[in-house]
Scaffold this active site. Sequence first.
Site, PDB file in Angstrom:
ATOM      1  N   CYS A   1      19.305  18.808  59.845  1.00 33.76           N
ATOM      2  CA  CYS A   1      19.858  18.393  58.553  1.00 33.76           C
ATOM      3  C   CYS A   1      20.479  19.608  57.862  1.00 33.76           C
ATOM      4  O   CYS A   1      19.878  20.680  57.827  1.00 33.76           O
ATOM      5  CB  CYS A   1      18.749  17.797  57.684  1.00 33.76           C
ATOM      6  SG  CYS A   1      19.368  17.251  56.081  1.00 33.76           S
TER       7      CYS A   1
ATOM      8  N   CYS B   1      16.078  21.814  51.729  1.00 33.95           N
ATOM      9  CA  CYS B   1      14.834  21.440  51.033  1.00 33.95           C
ATOM     10  C   CYS B   1      13.671  22.272  51.608  1.00 33.95           C
ATOM     11  O   CYS B   1      13.347  22.159  52.798  1.00 33.95           O
ATOM     12  CB  CYS B   1      14.565  19.950  51.223  1.00 33.95           C
ATOM     13  SG  CYS B   1      16.034  18.924  50.917  1.00 33.95           S
TER      14      CYS B   1
ATOM     15  N   CYS C   1      10.906  20.958  53.991  1.00 31.66           N
ATOM     16  CA  CYS C   1      11.220  19.996  55.058  1.00 31.66           C
ATOM     17  C   CYS C   1      11.386  20.618  56.444  1.00 31.66           C
ATOM     18  O   CYS C   1      12.214  21.512  56.644  1.00 31.66           O
ATOM     19  CB  CYS C   1      12.484  19.224  54.687  1.00 31.66           C
ATOM     20  SG  CYS C   1      12.813  17.910  55.878  1.00 31.66           S
TER      21      CYS C   1
ATOM     22  N   CYS D   1      10.075   1.313  57.123  1.00 34.92           N
ATOM     23  CA  CYS D   1      10.923   2.285  56.422  1.00 34.92           C
ATOM     24  C   CYS D   1      11.575   3.220  57.439  1.00 34.92           C
ATOM     25  O   CYS D   1      10.872   3.840  58.230  1.00 34.92           O
ATOM     26  CB  CYS D   1      10.104   3.134  55.466  1.00 34.92           C
ATOM     27  SG  CYS D   1       9.060   2.178  54.367  1.00 34.92           S
TER      28      CYS D   1
ATOM     29  N   CYS E   1      13.219  -0.829  54.293  1.00 39.56           N
ATOM     30  CA  CYS E   1      13.491   0.305  53.411  1.00 39.56           C
ATOM     31  C   CYS E   1      14.216   1.341  54.251  1.00 39.56           C
ATOM     32  O   CYS E   1      13.875   1.526  55.428  1.00 39.56           O
ATOM     33  CB  CYS E   1      12.181   0.882  52.877  1.00 39.56           C
ATOM     34  SG  CYS E   1      12.408   2.364  51.849  1.00 39.56           S
TER      35      CYS E   1
ATOM     36  N   CYS F   1      12.714   2.955  45.590  1.00 42.54           N
ATOM     37  CA  CYS F   1      11.488   3.658  45.968  1.00 42.54           C
ATOM     38  C   CYS F   1      11.749   5.125  45.641  1.00 42.54           C
ATOM     39  O   CYS F   1      12.592   5.766  46.293  1.00 42.54           O
ATOM     40  CB  CYS F   1      11.214   3.467  47.462  1.00 42.54           C
ATOM     41  SG  CYS F   1       9.817   4.450  48.054  1.00 42.54           S
TER      42      CYS F   1
ATOM     43  N   ARG G   1       2.450   4.785  45.779  1.00 46.49           N
ATOM     44  CA  ARG G   1       2.068   4.992  47.187  1.00 46.49           C
ATOM     45  C   ARG G   1       1.422   6.356  47.399  1.00 46.49           C
ATOM     46  O   ARG G   1       2.016   7.394  47.069  1.00 46.49           O
ATOM     47  CB  ARG G   1       3.280   4.849  48.106  1.00 46.49           C
ATOM     48  CG  ARG G   1       2.875   5.003  49.580  1.00 46.49           C
ATOM     49  CD  ARG G   1       4.019   4.795  50.542  1.00 46.49           C
ATOM     50  NE  ARG G   1       4.592   3.486  50.391  1.00 46.49           N
ATOM     51  CZ  ARG G   1       5.893   3.224  50.433  1.00 46.49           C
ATOM     52  NH1 ARG G   1       6.742   4.197  50.632  1.00 46.49           N
ATOM     53  NH2 ARG G   1       6.332   2.005  50.271  1.00 46.49           N
TER      54      ARG G   1
END
Length: 357
Positions: A60, A64, A67, A104, A135, A195, A267
Site C-alpha cells: 500500500c 499509516c 499498518c 468484511c 462490508c 462503519c 465493535r
Amino acid sequence: MTESIGAAPLRHDWRAEEVAELFALPFADLIFRAQSAHRAHFDANAVQLSTLMSIKTGACPEDCAYCPQSVRFDTGLEREALLPLEQVRDAAQRARAAGATRFCMGAAWRSPKDRDLKKVIDMVQAVRDEGLETCVTLGMLKTQQAKKLKEAGLDYYNHNLDTSPEYYEDIITTRTYDDRLDTLEHVRDAGIKVCCGGIVGMGESPMDRAELLRQLANLPEHPQSVPINNLVQVEGTPLHGVDPIDPLDFVRTIAVAKIMMPASYVRLSAGREEMSEAVQTLCFLAGANSIFYGDQLLTTANPAHLKDLALLEKLGMAPEASPKYSDLEPAAAPSPEAAPQARSSRCGRNTAAAGAS
Ligand code: SAM
Ligand code: DTB
Ligand code: SF4
C-alpha cells in the site's frame, strides 16, 4: 431479551469537557452508565459476528504508522494481487457456516481504481448471494464510487478516523483527516451504512482518545458500527514497541463510546488475540456488541472461532442472528457446545431509534 432502562435522545453536540468527565467517572459508575445505555437499544446478551478477509494484501502506498501493509515498512509481508472471485465466495460460505452474519473485505489501497471497483462489486454481489451482510474497506472513495457500491447492494463501508485530529499527523502524512471526513460524507450520502472508529494503544494521550470519540459522535449521523481497535503491534512498523494501553483504559474507551453513541454497534475489534478473556468480558459489560470472528483479521491473528463461541457460551451470550436475511435459517454453530443464536440483538422497545441518529 434483557430489560430496557430507557433511551436518551442521541446527541451530536458533545463538548470536550463532557467527554473528559465521562472518562474520569469511577469505573463502576462508568460501566453502569454504559450498560444502561446499551440495554436501552440492544439485547445485552447478543453479539454481532463479522468475518474479515483481506482481498488485496500489502504494497500500500500510504504511510499509516500502525499498518503492516504499507510499502514503506519492512514487515516481511508477502504482497498479493486482488483475489479471484471464487476464493472470496468460498471464504464467505465458510464464514456463514461458522455463524458469521457479515463479511468484511479489506483492500490495501489508497483508493480503488474504477476497474478494481468493478471486481469488488462482483464480490459484494457474490457475498450477498450467500446470505451475508456485506462490508468493504477500500480507502478513499469518490461520490460516484460510493453510489456504485450502493447500487450493488453494499450494506456497510468501513473507513476509520483512527485517532484525534491533533495526533493524526503523527500517524499518517499521506492523507488528511479532512480526506477521511470527505469519504465518510460520500458513503453517508450514498445511503450506505457507515462503519467508522479508530485505534488506541498508539501512544496517544487520554485527551486524544476522548477527541476521537467526540469526532465520531459529532458526525451528522452516528456511524452505525464503531470499531475500537487495540493496536496490533507488528515488527517493522514505526509503532512497534510503543507502550501498550492499560487494559482498563481500553475498557473505558469502549464504555464512553457506548454512552456517546448508544444506538450504534460498538465493535471490540483488532487486538483480542493479545487480550485476556476477563478484559474482553469487561468490554462486553461496557457495551461492546460486535466482534471480528474468524482465525485471521487482515494479516494478523484473531482468536480461534471455537474459542470465541466457547467464551460467549461461558458468559451466557449468543451470536446475533442475521438482522437482514431473517428468511434464512441461522447458520448452525460448528460446536455442539456453542451458544444458541439470539434472534436479534435489538431490544424490541427501541428499535426505531436504533441505528438512526
Ligand atoms: N486501506 C484501507 C484504509 O486504510 O482505509 C482499508 C484497510 S485498513 C487495514 C483498515 C483499518 O484497519 C485502518 O484504518 C486501521 O484502523 C485498522 N488497522 C490497520 N492496521 C492495524 C493494526 N496494526 N492494529 C489495529 N488496527 C489496524
Ligand atoms: C477495523 O476497524 N479493523 C479491521 C477492519 N476495520 C478492516 C482491520 C484490523 C487490522 C489489524 C491488522 C491486520 O490484521 O493487518
Ligand atoms: Fe494502506 Fe490502509 Fe494500511 Fe494505511 S491502513 S497503509 S491505507 S492498507
